[in-house]
Motif scaffolding. Structure first.
Motif, PDB file in Angstrom:
ATOM      1  N   THR A 179      11.339  -2.617  -7.881  1.00 51.49           N
ATOM      2  CA  THR A 179      12.604  -1.764  -7.105  1.00 51.49           C
ATOM      3  C   THR A 179      13.851  -3.251  -7.358  1.00 51.49           C
ATOM      4  O   THR A 179      14.005  -4.077  -8.147  1.00 51.49           O
ATOM      5  CB  THR A 179      12.487  -1.541  -5.511  1.00 51.49           C
ATOM      6  N   SER A 180      15.045  -2.429  -7.099  1.00 55.85           N
ATOM      7  CA  SER A 180      16.066  -2.874  -7.226  1.00 55.85           C
ATOM      8  C   SER A 180      15.975  -3.779  -6.217  1.00 55.85           C
ATOM      9  O   SER A 180      15.530  -4.440  -5.225  1.00 55.85           O
ATOM     10  CB  SER A 180      17.381  -2.504  -6.903  1.00 55.85           C
ATOM     11  N   PHE A 181      17.552  -5.347  -6.315  1.00 55.78           N
ATOM     12  CA  PHE A 181      17.211  -6.361  -5.356  1.00 55.78           C
ATOM     13  C   PHE A 181      18.075  -6.018  -4.020  1.00 55.78           C
ATOM     14  O   PHE A 181      16.957  -6.490  -3.093  1.00 55.78           O
ATOM     15  CB  PHE A 181      18.345  -6.945  -6.376  1.00 55.78           C
ATOM     16  N   ALA A 182      18.755  -4.643  -4.083  1.00 58.17           N
ATOM     17  CA  ALA A 182      19.163  -4.535  -2.877  1.00 58.17           C
ATOM     18  C   ALA A 182      17.974  -3.238  -2.225  1.00 58.17           C
ATOM     19  O   ALA A 182      18.038  -4.110  -0.868  1.00 58.17           O
ATOM     20  CB  ALA A 182      20.406  -3.558  -2.820  1.00 58.17           C
TER      21      ALA A 182
ATOM     22  N   ALA B 109      16.498  -5.640   1.423  1.00 53.48           N
ATOM     23  CA  ALA B 109      16.242  -4.267   3.002  1.00 53.48           C
ATOM     24  C   ALA B 109      14.872  -4.802   3.210  1.00 53.48           C
ATOM     25  O   ALA B 109      14.850  -4.436   4.370  1.00 53.48           O
ATOM     26  CB  ALA B 109      16.688  -3.132   2.822  1.00 53.48           C
ATOM     27  N   VAL B 110      13.883  -4.465   1.771  1.00 54.99           N
ATOM     28  CA  VAL B 110      12.835  -4.934   2.892  1.00 54.99           C
ATOM     29  C   VAL B 110      12.045  -5.815   3.312  1.00 54.99           C
ATOM     30  O   VAL B 110      11.806  -6.295   4.706  1.00 54.99           O
ATOM     31  CB  VAL B 110      11.521  -4.879   2.027  1.00 54.99           C
TER      32      VAL B 110
ATOM     33  N   GLY C 273      14.139 -11.418  -0.798  1.00 55.55           N
ATOM     34  CA  GLY C 273      14.289 -10.535  -1.554  1.00 55.55           C
ATOM     35  C   GLY C 273      14.369 -10.034  -2.738  1.00 55.55           C
ATOM     36  O   GLY C 273      13.805  -8.534  -4.039  1.00 55.55           O
ATOM     37  N   HIS C 274      14.539 -10.696  -3.355  1.00 53.75           N
ATOM     38  CA  HIS C 274      14.010 -11.064  -4.909  1.00 53.75           C
ATOM     39  C   HIS C 274      12.505 -11.544  -5.545  1.00 53.75           C
ATOM     40  O   HIS C 274      11.878 -10.340  -6.231  1.00 53.75           O
ATOM     41  CB  HIS C 274      14.346 -12.425  -5.454  1.00 53.75           C
TER      42      HIS C 274
ATOM     43  N   ALA D 139       0.614  -1.321  -0.203  1.00 55.96           N
ATOM     44  CA  ALA D 139      -0.203  -0.415   0.358  1.00 55.96           C
ATOM     45  C   ALA D 139       0.764   1.592  -0.189  1.00 55.96           C
ATOM     46  O   ALA D 139       0.500   1.987  -0.664  1.00 55.96           O
ATOM     47  CB  ALA D 139      -0.919  -0.250   0.937  1.00 55.96           C
ATOM     48  N   LEU D 140       2.443   1.782   1.073  1.00 57.30           N
ATOM     49  CA  LEU D 140       2.715   2.064   0.153  1.00 57.30           C
ATOM     50  C   LEU D 140       3.484   2.839  -0.567  1.00 57.30           C
ATOM     51  O   LEU D 140       3.495   3.539  -0.990  1.00 57.30           O
ATOM     52  CB  LEU D 140       4.049   2.222   1.223  1.00 57.30           C
ATOM     53  N   ARG D 141       3.726   1.885  -1.342  1.00 59.58           N
ATOM     54  CA  ARG D 141       3.875   2.093  -2.571  1.00 59.58           C
ATOM     55  C   ARG D 141       3.116   1.543  -3.749  1.00 59.58           C
ATOM     56  O   ARG D 141       3.652   2.181  -5.085  1.00 59.58           O
ATOM     57  CB  ARG D 141       5.227   0.283  -3.091  1.00 59.58           C
ATOM     58  N   ARG D 142       1.659   1.473  -3.340  1.00 57.35           N
ATOM     59  CA  ARG D 142       0.883   2.031  -3.925  1.00 57.35           C
ATOM     60  C   ARG D 142       0.780   1.025  -5.507  1.00 57.35           C
ATOM     61  O   ARG D 142       0.653   1.144  -6.938  1.00 57.35           O
ATOM     62  CB  ARG D 142       1.384   3.034  -4.636  1.00 57.35           C
TER      63      ARG D 142
END
Length: 171
Positions: free
Chosen positions: A143-146, A150-151, A134-135, A72-75
């Protein structure tokens, strides 16, 4: 069902993303059942924690809620079902893969020195689970893998904190 497991293995090998899994409640339910069964088996190896039911409830509820919040934060709330299906399905399969390692470590006894091969294999599976999560997050959030990694790490830490605070220690 074999096609579904094959797609989950593709996600585990970082060749497919959550978007490659079938959408809908049936795949989500199948992945959730796999996850709960594998987690319950993992918790039953050895003495296990005292509050297994509470841990299982939180282990299912937290990813459902936290995934909803992050998406939801990333829509991107429409990706919730496939993301949770991927997270539960891959975690369930990894838990099943780790059962022989946990059983072998338990069989060695508490006083025995840890087998280095078992330790390394367990660490590889543990870190590989972060790579898989992460994948999954990379694809779910575009987004990126990094950033996906992190998420995954933050959500793992939040989940462990909540579970140990509410349900007690895991060992």
């Amino acid at each position: 069902m074999s096609e579904f497991v094959s797609r989950l293995v593709g996600v585990m090998m970082l060749k497919r993303g959550p978007q490659d899994l079938p959408a809908g409640t049936v795949p989500l339910l199948a992945a959730t059942i796999l996850y709960v069964a594998a987690t319950a088996l993992s918790l039953s190896v050895g003495e296990g924690p005292g509050n297994t039911a509470g841990i299982l409830l939180l282990a299912v509820a937290l990813p459902l809620v936290l995934t909803r919040i992050v998406l939801a934060l990333r829509r991107r709330p429409a990706r919730w079902i496939q993301t949770v299906t991927a997270l539960f399905g891959t975690s369930g399969l990894l838990s099943l893969l780790s059962l022989p390692l946990a059983a072998a470590a338990q069989g060695a006894g508490a006083n025995a020195s840890p087998d280095p091969i078992l330790t390394v294999a367990s660490l590889v599976l543990f870190f590989w689970s972060f790579a898989i999560d992460g994948h999954i997050w990379r694809h779910a959030l575009d987004t990126s893998f990094a950033a996906g990694l992190a998420v995954a790490v933050v959500l793992f830490a939040v989940s462990m904190y909540v579970i140990t605070t509410l349900a007690g220690p895991l060992s």
